[in-house]
Design an enzyme around this catalytic site. Structure first.
Site, mmCIF file in Angstrom:
data_model
loop_
_atom_site.group_PDB
_atom_site.id
_atom_site.type_symbol
_atom_site.label_atom_id
_atom_site.label_comp_id
_atom_site.label_asym_id
_atom_site.label_seq_id
_atom_site.Cartn_x
_atom_site.Cartn_y
_atom_site.Cartn_z
ATOM 1 N N ARG A 57 0.842 -1.210 0.000
ATOM 2 C CA ARG A 57 0.000 0.000 0.000
ATOM 3 C C ARG A 57 0.872 1.252 0.000
ATOM 4 O O ARG A 57 0.464 2.307 -0.477
ATOM 5 C CB ARG A 57 -0.959 -0.023 1.204
ATOM 6 N N TYR A 110 -16.474 15.193 -15.793
ATOM 7 C CA TYR A 110 -16.790 13.774 -15.698
ATOM 8 C C TYR A 110 -17.818 13.615 -14.573
ATOM 9 O O TYR A 110 -17.664 14.216 -13.497
ATOM 10 C CB TYR A 110 -15.497 13.017 -15.367
ATOM 11 N N ASP A 180 -7.427 17.492 -15.054
ATOM 12 C CA ASP A 180 -7.750 16.136 -15.492
ATOM 13 C C ASP A 180 -7.509 16.107 -17.006
ATOM 14 O O ASP A 180 -8.278 16.657 -17.789
ATOM 15 C CB ASP A 180 -9.211 15.808 -15.151
ATOM 16 N N LYS A 205 -8.174 4.709 -19.304
ATOM 17 C CA LYS A 205 -8.565 5.093 -20.656
ATOM 18 C C LYS A 205 -7.374 4.934 -21.618
ATOM 19 O O LYS A 205 -6.853 3.854 -21.748
ATOM 20 C CB LYS A 205 -9.106 6.522 -20.627
HETATM 21 C C1 PLP Z 1 -13.031 7.839 -16.725
HETATM 22 C C2 PLP Z 1 -12.707 9.180 -16.269
HETATM 23 C C3 PLP Z 1 -12.477 9.447 -14.914
HETATM 24 C C4 PLP Z 1 -12.612 8.387 -13.854
HETATM 25 O O1 PLP Z 1 -11.680 7.363 -14.037
HETATM 26 P P1 PLP Z 1 -11.881 5.858 -13.487
HETATM 27 O O2 PLP Z 1 -10.614 5.194 -13.851
HETATM 28 O O3 PLP Z 1 -13.097 5.305 -14.179
HETATM 29 O O4 PLP Z 1 -12.103 5.985 -12.020
HETATM 30 C C5 PLP Z 1 -12.139 10.729 -14.561
HETATM 31 N N1 PLP Z 1 -12.043 11.712 -15.465
HETATM 32 C C6 PLP Z 1 -12.259 11.506 -16.774
HETATM 33 C C7 PLP Z 1 -12.124 12.643 -17.726
HETATM 34 C C8 PLP Z 1 -12.598 10.230 -17.229
HETATM 35 O O5 PLP Z 1 -12.825 10.021 -18.514
#
Ligand code: PLP
Length: 396
Positions: A57, A110, A180, A205
């Site tokens: 962790r 998101y 982000d 992603k």
């Molecule tokens: C998918 C996504 C998230 C969240 O990510 P997870 O891996 O599903 O927790 C946050 N921000 C954006 C822009 C995303 O496309």
């Protein structure tokens, strides 16, 4: 160590390999704990920041390799991985905010991030002011000096591909600026170069890129990340070594994948922009994108995701029934071209007013462009859109 001589696509081939000795592929360290030699040794491991070979962790060698690869691509001092993109967002916000803190974020977020800010954060006394991402100066104007701890932007935004101006965010002093950058991937934009404090990705992603890992990652200065790390080992959104291994394999091919996906995305955007069945096409690489000047300034690649409007929910439903190459699923950045209807899936938790503010209309389709041959994708979209006409003309 960052290799500044070569381009990111070349560095991505070897980045994060240090912990694996002479092996070309990274090792999978499934171990959750490591033996100590003595009490002094155990004490050193237990009290050092991000010390490997202690307990997973706190640090895991496979996860560390992934972090080092992202650190290199982002041009950062440090990177820190989490169990998911939401794990990264929640840990970062909660590490930097306390009860009474203020956050500035955009409305076009998101849906999970929006729900996190409106639910748990509000409940803990962390208040958020939501601004319009595309309005010049909006983030800076909403900052309350001494109270705002975090300015959180998402660019390109989900699902309308609106942009935050990274230079404007980088110029904000006082609060920590967090971007982000999921939709851009580390090869599509470099928020840290614009003066932003933290670049954040859902590595689930494009980075992992094969729909086989759930992971998040942030990058920034070492001191700041050490502080967030200290909170994150208590929060416990700890990444799985197996997912880090899959994501590191994704990093190796990120450049060729995104090159192909960008090329197809642009061709599809051009097709859609001219199609009579489509009322609006949202893609930063189109000249007619309302923020094309910002896109040209800060995006190194225009992106693998686009959205477009078919007018009604029924038209979307028919389009989804007709496509054969595109698949109906949420998520993005993987090998398969995916289409989704944000209003009933990714953004279903929003109120009508929030959907309006986020630009989520009934006819909106989000498309993540995959690795299929561009001509097959164009033909699939064309046939799925044009059968409408044949039906209409036989009826009339
Ligand atoms: C998918 C996504 C998230 C969240 O990510 P997870 O891996 O599903 O927790 C946050 N921000 C954006 C822009 C995303 O496309």
């Amino acid at each position: 160590m960052t290799d500044d001589q070569h381009s990111p696509s070349t560095r991505a081939i070897t980045a994060g390999r240090a912990a694996s000795g002479r092996s070309l592929a990274p090792a999978l360290w499934a171990s959750s704990t490591w033996e100590s030699e003595s009490l002094d040794d155990a004490n050193r491991r237990a009290t050092s920041i991000r010390q490997g070979d202690f307990y997973s962790r706190y640090c895991n060698p496979t996860v560390r390799s992934f972090e080092e690869a992202i650190r290199d691509l982002e041009g950062a001092e440090e990177s820190l991985a989490f169990a998911s993109g939401m794990g990264a967002i929640a840990s970062t916000v909660l590490a930097l905010c306390s009860s009474g803190s203020h956050v500035v974020a955009q409305r076009q977020l998101y849906a999970g991030t929006l729900a996190f800010l409106q639910g748990p954060c509000a409940r803990l006394g962390i208040e958020t002011t939501f601004v319009d991402v595309a309005e010049p100066g909006a983030f800076a104007a909403a900052v309350q000096p001494g109270r705002t701890m975090v300015v959180l932007a998402e660019t390109p935004s989900n699902p309308r591909l609106e942009l935050a101006d990274l230079d404007e965010l980088g110029a904000i002093k006082g609060p920590f600026t967090v971007v982000d950058s999921t939709f851009a991937t580390p090869l599509g934009q470099r928020p840290l170069d614009h003066g932003v404090d933290i670049s954040l990705h859902s590595a689930t992603k494009g980075i992992a890129g094969h729909n086989d890992a759930t992971l998040g990652v942030i990058s920034g200065d070492a001191d700041l990340l050490a502080e967030i790390w200290a909170y994150s080992v208590l929060h416990g959104a700890t990444p799985s070594p197996f997912d880090a291994l899959n994501a590191l394999r994704g990093v190796r091919t990120l450049a060729v994948r995104t090159r192909q996906q960008n090329e197809s995305a642009r061709s599809i955007a051009v097709l859609l922009a001219d199609h009579h069945a489509v009322s609006a096409t949202h893609y930063p690489g189109l000249n007619e994108h309302p923020q094309y000047d910002i896109a040209a300034r800060q995006l190194l690649q225009y992106g693998t995701t686009l959205s477009f409007d078919l007018g009604t929910r029924e038209a979307v439903s028919e389009f989804f029934e007709r496509v054969t190459v595109c698949r109906v699923a949420t998520s993005l950045g993987g090998p398969e071209t995916l289409v989704c209807h944000p209003a009933t899936s990714t953004h279903a938790s929003l109120t009508a007013a929030e959907m309006d503010a986020a630009g989520v209309t009934d006819g909106l389709v989000r498309m993540s462009v995959g690795l299929e041959e561009t001509t097959d994708l164009l033909a699939d979209i064309e046939q799925a859109l044009s059968r409408d006409d044949s039906r209409r003309s036989t009826r009339s």
